[in-house]
Structures are given as structure tokens and as C-alpha cells.
Scaffold this active site. Structure first.
Site, PDB file in Angstrom:
ATOM      1  N   ASN A  30       0.853  -1.185   0.000  1.00 16.07           N
ATOM      2  CA  ASN A  30       0.000   0.000   0.000  1.00 16.07           C
ATOM      3  C   ASN A  30       0.898   1.247   0.000  1.00 16.07           C
ATOM      4  O   ASN A  30       1.738   1.406   0.892  1.00 16.07           O
ATOM      5  CB  ASN A  30      -0.878  -0.054   1.257  1.00 16.07           C
ATOM      6  CG  ASN A  30      -1.837   1.095   1.340  1.00 16.07           C
ATOM      7  OD1 ASN A  30      -1.454   2.234   1.097  1.00 16.07           O
ATOM      8  ND2 ASN A  30      -3.069   0.819   1.702  1.00 16.07           N
ATOM      9  N   HIS A  57       0.980   5.815   2.212  1.00 17.76           N
ATOM     10  CA  HIS A  57       1.787   6.544   3.203  1.00 17.76           C
ATOM     11  C   HIS A  57       2.876   7.388   2.549  1.00 17.76           C
ATOM     12  O   HIS A  57       3.343   8.365   3.127  1.00 17.76           O
ATOM     13  CB  HIS A  57       2.360   5.566   4.224  1.00 17.76           C
ATOM     14  CG  HIS A  57       1.267   4.733   4.834  1.00 17.76           C
ATOM     15  ND1 HIS A  57       0.422   5.247   5.790  1.00 17.76           N
ATOM     16  CD2 HIS A  57       0.830   3.499   4.543  1.00 17.76           C
ATOM     17  CE1 HIS A  57      -0.477   4.312   6.082  1.00 17.76           C
ATOM     18  NE2 HIS A  57      -0.252   3.248   5.339  1.00 17.76           N
ATOM     19  N   HIS A  84      -5.420   3.865  -1.841  1.00 23.07           N
ATOM     20  CA  HIS A  84      -6.765   4.182  -1.339  1.00 23.07           C
ATOM     21  C   HIS A  84      -7.106   5.616  -1.741  1.00 23.07           C
ATOM     22  O   HIS A  84      -6.528   6.564  -1.211  1.00 23.07           O
ATOM     23  CB  HIS A  84      -6.749   4.020   0.197  1.00 23.07           C
ATOM     24  CG  HIS A  84      -8.085   4.215   0.837  1.00 23.07           C
ATOM     25  ND1 HIS A  84      -8.301   3.963   2.168  1.00 23.07           N
ATOM     26  CD2 HIS A  84      -9.283   4.632   0.347  1.00 23.07           C
ATOM     27  CE1 HIS A  84      -9.559   4.208   2.472  1.00 23.07           C
ATOM     28  NE2 HIS A  84     -10.171   4.631   1.382  1.00 23.07           N
ATOM     29  N   ARG A 103      -9.271   8.240  -1.118  1.00 26.80           N
ATOM     30  CA  ARG A 103     -10.302   8.607  -0.134  1.00 26.80           C
ATOM     31  C   ARG A 103     -11.133   9.760  -0.670  1.00 26.80           C
ATOM     32  O   ARG A 103     -10.670  10.568  -1.481  1.00 26.80           O
ATOM     33  CB  ARG A 103      -9.635   9.009   1.186  1.00 26.80           C
ATOM     34  CG  ARG A 103      -8.951   7.858   1.894  1.00 26.80           C
ATOM     35  CD  ARG A 103      -8.440   8.293   3.247  1.00 26.80           C
ATOM     36  NE  ARG A 103      -9.514   8.366   4.218  1.00 26.80           N
ATOM     37  CZ  ARG A 103      -9.718   7.479   5.197  1.00 26.80           C
ATOM     38  NH1 ARG A 103      -8.875   6.475   5.358  1.00 26.80           N
ATOM     39  NH2 ARG A 103     -10.717   7.602   6.008  1.00 26.80           N
ATOM     40  N   ARG A 147      -7.010  12.833   1.163  1.00 25.00           N
ATOM     41  CA  ARG A 147      -5.958  13.250   2.097  1.00 25.00           C
ATOM     42  C   ARG A 147      -4.565  12.731   1.710  1.00 25.00           C
ATOM     43  O   ARG A 147      -3.567  13.305   2.094  1.00 25.00           O
ATOM     44  CB  ARG A 147      -6.293  12.826   3.530  1.00 25.00           C
ATOM     45  CG  ARG A 147      -6.249  11.341   3.753  1.00 25.00           C
ATOM     46  CD  ARG A 147      -6.387  11.002   5.206  1.00 25.00           C
ATOM     47  NE  ARG A 147      -7.748  11.210   5.666  1.00 25.00           N
ATOM     48  CZ  ARG A 147      -8.253  10.617   6.747  1.00 25.00           C
ATOM     49  NH1 ARG A 147      -7.483   9.834   7.481  1.00 25.00           N
ATOM     50  NH2 ARG A 147      -9.488  10.813   7.124  1.00 25.00           N
ATOM     51  N   GLU A 174      -8.321   0.810  -3.392  1.00 29.79           N
ATOM     52  CA  GLU A 174      -9.112   0.717  -2.172  1.00 29.79           C
ATOM     53  C   GLU A 174     -10.063   1.902  -2.174  1.00 29.79           C
ATOM     54  O   GLU A 174      -9.655   3.025  -2.480  1.00 29.79           O
ATOM     55  CB  GLU A 174      -8.136   0.804  -0.996  1.00 29.79           C
ATOM     56  CG  GLU A 174      -8.581   0.084   0.222  1.00 29.79           C
ATOM     57  CD  GLU A 174      -7.547   0.225   1.309  1.00 29.79           C
ATOM     58  OE1 GLU A 174      -6.443  -0.329   1.143  1.00 29.79           O
ATOM     59  OE2 GLU A 174      -7.835   0.909   2.301  1.00 29.79           O
ATOM     60  N   THR A 193      -8.429   3.338   8.073  1.00 32.49           N
ATOM     61  CA  THR A 193      -9.646   2.525   8.085  1.00 32.49           C
ATOM     62  C   THR A 193      -9.767   1.822   9.437  1.00 32.49           C
ATOM     63  O   THR A 193      -8.850   1.132   9.857  1.00 32.49           O
ATOM     64  CB  THR A 193      -9.576   1.467   6.951  1.00 32.49           C
ATOM     65  OG1 THR A 193      -9.106   2.107   5.778  1.00 32.49           O
ATOM     66  CG2 THR A 193     -10.935   0.863   6.702  1.00 32.49           C
ATOM     67  N   GLU A 219     -11.004  -9.459   2.136  1.00 32.22           N
ATOM     68  CA  GLU A 219      -9.767  -9.117   2.830  1.00 32.22           C
ATOM     69  C   GLU A 219     -10.100  -9.082   4.315  1.00 32.22           C
ATOM     70  O   GLU A 219     -10.932  -8.276   4.759  1.00 32.22           O
ATOM     71  CB  GLU A 219      -9.227  -7.755   2.375  1.00 32.22           C
ATOM     72  CG  GLU A 219      -7.938  -7.404   3.134  1.00 32.22           C
ATOM     73  CD  GLU A 219      -7.307  -6.079   2.723  1.00 32.22           C
ATOM     74  OE1 GLU A 219      -7.532  -5.624   1.579  1.00 32.22           O
ATOM     75  OE2 GLU A 219      -6.602  -5.495   3.555  1.00 32.22           O
ATOM     76  N   HIS A 278      -3.977  -4.838   7.362  1.00 31.47           N
ATOM     77  CA  HIS A 278      -4.133  -3.756   8.322  1.00 31.47           C
ATOM     78  C   HIS A 278      -3.321  -4.037   9.571  1.00 31.47           C
ATOM     79  O   HIS A 278      -3.556  -5.022  10.259  1.00 31.47           O
ATOM     80  CB  HIS A 278      -5.594  -3.500   8.712  1.00 31.47           C
ATOM     81  CG  HIS A 278      -5.820  -2.046   9.008  1.00 31.47           C
ATOM     82  ND1 HIS A 278      -5.403  -1.457  10.170  1.00 31.47           N
ATOM     83  CD2 HIS A 278      -6.353  -1.049   8.259  1.00 31.47           C
ATOM     84  CE1 HIS A 278      -5.689  -0.180  10.126  1.00 31.47           C
ATOM     85  NE2 HIS A 278      -6.258   0.106   8.972  1.00 31.47           N
ATOM     86  N   GLY A 310       1.072  -1.705   4.338  1.00 34.79           N
ATOM     87  CA  GLY A 310       1.520  -0.366   3.993  1.00 34.79           C
ATOM     88  C   GLY A 310       2.436   0.234   5.035  1.00 34.79           C
ATOM     89  O   GLY A 310       3.656   0.323   4.869  1.00 34.79           O
TER      90      GLY A 310
HETATM   91  N1  PXP Z   1      -5.976  -3.113   3.929  1.00 34.28           N
HETATM   92  C1  PXP Z   1      -6.885  -2.122   4.051  1.00 34.28           C
HETATM   93  C2  PXP Z   1      -8.276  -2.400   3.626  1.00 34.28           C
HETATM   94  C3  PXP Z   1      -6.527  -0.868   4.564  1.00 34.28           C
HETATM   95  O1  PXP Z   1      -7.451   0.087   4.691  1.00 34.28           O
HETATM   96  C4  PXP Z   1      -5.185  -0.637   4.910  1.00 34.28           C
HETATM   97  C5  PXP Z   1      -4.783   0.730   5.400  1.00 34.28           C
HETATM   98  O2  PXP Z   1      -4.802   1.636   4.376  1.00 34.28           O
HETATM   99  C6  PXP Z   1      -4.269  -1.686   4.753  1.00 34.28           C
HETATM  100  C7  PXP Z   1      -4.692  -2.918   4.274  1.00 34.28           C
HETATM  101  C8  PXP Z   1      -2.818  -1.523   5.105  1.00 34.28           C
HETATM  102  O3  PXP Z   1      -2.721  -1.316   6.463  1.00 34.28           O
HETATM  103  P1  PXP Z   1      -1.339  -0.862   7.083  1.00 34.28           P
HETATM  104  O4  PXP Z   1      -0.996   0.443   6.472  1.00 34.28           O
HETATM  105  O5  PXP Z   1      -1.624  -0.799   8.548  1.00 34.28           O
HETATM  106  O6  PXP Z   1      -0.345  -1.924   6.719  1.00 34.28           O
END
Ligand code: PXP
Length: 382
Positions: A149, A152, A185, A187, A191, A212, A243, A293, A333, A355
Site C-alpha cells: 500500500n 503513506h 486508497h 479517499r 488526504r 481501495e 480505516t 480481505e 491492516h 503499507g
Molecule cells: N488493507 C486495508 C483495507 C486498509 O485500509 C489498509 C490501510 O490503508 C491496509 C490494508 C494496510 O494497512 P497498514 O498500512 O496498517 O499496513
């Protein structure tokens, strides 16, 4: 109505999972009244039961034809009722009973000492996992993979609202380091990821771009315009830092089903981000999702080992259930270089979406190393 072809297919899969020599099992599907008759006649017991097995590979005539394993009788009426009580489909329950019956034919028993019952339970689990693996082998499934992801990276850029660092370049580096997918993602409040990022990622990502998104009209239209190969629907709240929870698929079945259908028309595979909750997983399958997921955030944030273990067990059951329902399973996540290790051997999960921990490590060691380290960990999971 139970499809006999489905039962035949499951029986063949069970044979294969046993890695047993060829054999013949006769299978009888009956209703409770008939089952009660067999139960009384052969076991001297009152009332119906779910499954009876009559082995032919033991006892005085077992030598006559070693290919004949014996007979299994299943009450579809009891199976249906048990399925309702445990929140699974009738076919899943019948599969369980078939495995149970086959184990009896192989000489396993659960009515004697506890250690024998345990042995039978362990073997049943082994057969179920083996069936899942065989299914995956047949459908060309491979090692689990990592999708990175890149939100960031965009977050850092948006702190200054300038051009760097660029999530598009980060995506390319992640792919060169072994990521098999890129997630962004978009949004509603923009952001981090911007429309421009998504458009460029669609052109440049060589592996698989996963958008996403919330099931919001503006973003759905954007998805239909850009058409990444895959989208993941997530809940979105303006105030949240990231999320926070899984989608309430069960509570929004009608509208989400419409969204899934629209996205399918645009030739996109649809994943739903859900908690490891059987009702949400079942609802995801019912509305036509391709993938679920599983939300690993609660597990990642567990306050102590006991809680982590409990939440992880839920993820295991959730993954197994989703796979049984024919869904592909991914997880994400809050996963990092430590807590991912507990997923060792959990074959139902095909993909990990990560991510924050990767981008955080990249600040110290560079993105290439950070992705490679995570790819190694993920590929070692099974
Ligand atoms: N999966 C989903 C659906 C998410 O919303 C996120 C966060 O953007 C991630 C995976 C990745 O999470 P993390 O950044 O905590 O690894």
C-alpha cells in the site's frame, strides 16, 4: 435440493486428500425417518443421527475385496438442521459428515478413549486443509504474495503539498523488490492519494493495481473510469486516522450488491474488507464478492498475548470459512515484520496487504530493502 454431482465431486476430493489407494465407497443420502431405522437396526439406538459408517475393510470378510471401503449413510435432514444451527451451508456440513464417515471407514473412532477421539479430530482437520491445498493446486494457486500500500508515501507528500515523494515511483520500486500488487486508497477527502496518482498507477503498475475505496458514488464513478483490475471496498469515515473497522456487508447487503455488480460490469474483481465475522463473510459471498480481505487490525492491536491468540483464532476460522465458500482470501491492516509470523501455515490466505510498517522501515533502510524483507517473510509463511 442437494446436487448429487457436487457430493460426488466432494467425495473424490476427500479420496484424494486421504492419499489413499483407489477404493469404492457407497454413499446413501436419506431423511431422518430412514436414518432412525438404520440407527435402530444396526446400532440399537433410538432416533436419527447425522452420519453412520459401515466399514468393509475390517472384520471377517475384509480380505474379499480390499477396494471396497464400505458404506456411509448421511441424513440430509439432520445435516440441514445442523448447518442452520452452526451458521454454515448444508453442503459444508455434508462435507464435514462425509469426512467423518470416511474416517470411520479407515478405522478411526471417537467413541473409545479420548486419545482416539483426538486422533480422529486431528486427522479430520488435516484432511480439510489438504482438500483446500488440493483445490488451490488445481486452480494454479501459488505461494502467498505481498501487495504494498503506497498511501503513506502520498501522506508525506501531502504534508507539503508538493511533488515528492511520489507514490507512483514508490510503486515501481516496490514491484522491482518483489511486490506482486500495489494498493492505493483514493479517499473521498483526498488526504493522501490524488486522482493523478491513480491515473498514473493504472498506466505504470505492471503487477496488479488494487484500488481501495468507499462505496461512494463519486469514487465508484472514478473506478469505472480508471478500471483497475481490482478494487477493495472499505468503510470510510472522515474523522478516522486510517480505516478503522470492516465493512458492514450484512447491514448494507442491497446497496453493496448493486455496487459489486456495477464494478463487475466494469470487469473489476471485487474484494470486501471485513472483520473475521462469519456473518459478514457469508454476506460477502452472497452478494457476489470475489475476495474477502480479513481485517487484521484488531489482532495487530491486541493488548496482550491471550487477546492476540484469541483474535488470531478468529482470523483462522474466518479464512477457512471464506475459502470453503469459494472466496479468495487476503488479509491486511496493522501487519508488521513481527506479527505476520503467526500466519505461518495459514494456507487459505493468498495475499497480504501491507503499507505502514513497510514505509516506516523504508525510512531507515530504503524502500527496496523494506519490501524485500517483507516479501521474504510472506513467502516463508507456507
Ligand atoms: N488493507 C486495508 C483495507 C486498509 O485500509 C489498509 C490501510 O490503508 C491496509 C490494508 C494496510 O494497512 P497498514 O498500512 O496498517 O499496513
Amino acid at each position: 435440493m442437494i446436487d448429487p454431482e457436487k457430493i460426488r465431486k466432494i467425495s473424490r476430493q476427500i479420496f484424494k486428500a486421504f492419499e489413499a489407494p483407489e477404493g469404492e465407497v457407497s454413499l446413501l443420502l436419506v431423511e431422518d425417518r430412514e436414518m432412525a431405522r438404520y440407527n435402530r437396526q444396526y446400532l440399537g439406538r433410538k432416533g436419527p443421527t447425522n452420519v453412520l459408517a459401515f466399514p468393509m475393510r475390517e472384520g471377517p470378510f475384509s480380505e474379499i475385496n480390499p477396494f471396497l471401503w464400505g458404506d456411509v449413510v448421511i441424513s440430509t435432514e439432520t445435516a440441514r438442521q445442523e448447518a442452520r444451527e452452526t451458521g454454515i451451508s448444508t453442503i459444508e456440513r455434508i462435507q464435514f459428515l462425509l469426512i467423518h464417515g470416511f474416517l470411520h471407514l479407515m478405522g478411526y473412532d471417537h467413541e473409545g478413549p479420548e486419545s482416539e477421539a483426538r486422533k480422529m479430530e486431528v486427522k479430520a482437520q488435516e484432511i480439510m486443509s489438504r482438500m483446500e491445498s488440493l483445490k488451490k493446486e488445481e486452480t494454479g494457486m501459488k505461494l502467498p504474495c505481498l501487495s504494498v500500500n503506497v498511501d503513506h508515501v502520498a501522506t508525506v507528500r501531502q504534508a507539503r503539498k508538493i511533488a515528492e515523494p511520489d507514490p507512483v515511483i514508490a510503486a515501481g520500486i516496490a514491484e522491482l523488490a518483489g511486490a506482486e500488487g500495489i494498493i492505493a486508497h483514493l479517499r473521498e477527502d483526498r488526504r493522501h492519494i490524488q486522482d493523478r496518482d491513480l491515473l498514473l498507477l493504472k498506466e505504470t503498475v505492471k503487477t496488479k493495481l488494487n484500488l481501495e475505496m468507499a462505496a461512494a458514488e463519486e469514487i465508484i464513478r472514478m473506478a469505472l473510469k480508471v478500471r483497475p483490475p481490482m478494487v477493495t471496498l472499505v468503510p470510510e469515515k472522515r474523522q478516522e486516522l486510517t480505516t478503522e473497522g470492516g465493512l458492514d456487508v450484512r447491514g448494507q447487503k442491497k446497496s453493496l450488491k448493486e455496487t459489486v455488480q456495477r464494478l463487475h460490469k466494469g470487469k473489476m474483481a471485487v474484494s470486501l474488507f471485513v472483520d473475521a465475522d462469519p456473518e459478514q463473510i457469508r454476506a460477502s459471498q452472497e452478494i457476489g464478492a470475489d475476495i474477502v480481505e480479513l481485517h487484521t487490525g484488531h489482532y495487530a492491536e491486541a493488548k496482550n498475548e491471550k487477546e492476540a491468540e484469541h483474535l488470531f483464532d478468529r482470523l483462522v476460522s474466518g479464512a477457512q470459512m471464506a475459502a470453503r465458500l469459494g472466496l479468495k482470501v487476503s488479509a491486511g491492516h496493522g501487519l508488521n515484520y513481527t506479527n505476520i509470523k503467526r500466519f505461518q501455515g495459514l494456507r487459505e490466505i493468498e495475499e497480504y496487504s501491507i503499507g505502514h510498517s513497510i514505509i516506516a522501515r523504508a525510512i531507515y533502510v530504503g524502500l527496496d530493502s523494506a519490501v524485500r524483507d517483507m516479501v521474504t517473510l510472506v513467502e516463508q509463511l507456507y
